[in-house]
Design an enzyme around this catalytic site. Sequence first.
Site, PDB file in Angstrom:
ATOM      1  N   LYS A 228      -4.479  -7.206  -2.879  1.00 17.08           N
ATOM      2  CA  LYS A 228      -4.954  -6.363  -1.773  1.00 17.08           C
ATOM      3  C   LYS A 228      -6.318  -5.761  -2.041  1.00 17.08           C
ATOM      4  O   LYS A 228      -6.775  -5.681  -3.183  1.00 17.08           O
ATOM      5  CB  LYS A 228      -3.925  -5.256  -1.474  1.00 17.08           C
ATOM      6  N   ARG A 262       6.501  -7.108  -4.699  1.00 14.22           N
ATOM      7  CA  ARG A 262       6.195  -8.180  -3.738  1.00 14.22           C
ATOM      8  C   ARG A 262       4.855  -8.784  -4.116  1.00 14.22           C
ATOM      9  O   ARG A 262       3.821  -8.122  -4.003  1.00 14.22           O
ATOM     10  CB  ARG A 262       6.163  -7.600  -2.324  1.00 14.22           C
TER      11      ARG A 262
END
Length: 283
Positions: A228, A262
């Site tokens: 991210k 995740r």
Amino acid sequence: MTFAQSLTRLPCGNRVLDLAHTHVMGILNVTPDSFSDGGRYSQLDAALRHAEVMVAAGATLIDVGGESTRPGARAVSPLEELERVAPIVELINRELDVVISVDTSTPAVMRETARLGAGLINDVRSLQRDGALDAAAATGLPVCLMHMLGEPGDMQDNPHYQDVTREVGEFLAERMTQCAAAGIPAERIILDPGFGFAKTLQHNLSLFKHMEALHALGRPLLVGVSRKSMIGQALNRPVGERLHGGLALAALASLKGARILRVHDVAETVDVVRMLAAVESAE
Ligand code: PT1
């Protein structure tokens, strides 16, 4: 089974997760790539092979998503989403021994994929869409509730908090109350701070640092930071060079008590988790 295990086992449809230790959830995106349209069968086959590789590397959950929720992503129709996700859920359930998580906010996708073998509903909108609470309750499956404000299309437009960790905790507590009212008991809930969703870099870092405060809500935490922009911004790295930053955050999240990570890079993250466990189990 020991008493401690009975407190941490989470039934996920036809499988059970023991949340006494950290699990790695592999990301499987089934959003279409308009540049490499190899046809339906080969796409399905490629998705199954990707899932297989992640399971062989130690993933105990596969998160199947048919809608991109990255900053600025556009919405897809429920039918389009169902047509992407349903066949791969059915196929993974038939071929692999893994908990299938479905990354969806769409009631029809929840109901249909539960029927096809999904074991967990992962909703970045925390069941706020019309009909989602009732649909999730009807499946009897556990649900991951995630913090986000607004929609992926506009969530990064000037997010503001007085105290990001406190406000994320309050939001998740309120969603748990709504779940209880709809017939989804606390025992079936996983909580996610929602890194990268309606948060600046400073919000993400502060929330990560103080993540332990969310244990007060009494439910297991799921953390998704893989590749991210919070890593990109902190390290000044493009998306292809965020692995090491992501592994540092995976180790830190696990030490802070996160139970599901995740990630895209399953093999590397499983090594991190196993290394921590080896040290933890020493005399
Ligand atoms: C997540 C998550 C998710 N993230 C859960 N589901 C995504 N439970 C999809 C960026 O800043 O963290 N938890 N499903 C992917 N979303 C993003 C958000 C991807 C932000 C990238 C960014 O780069």
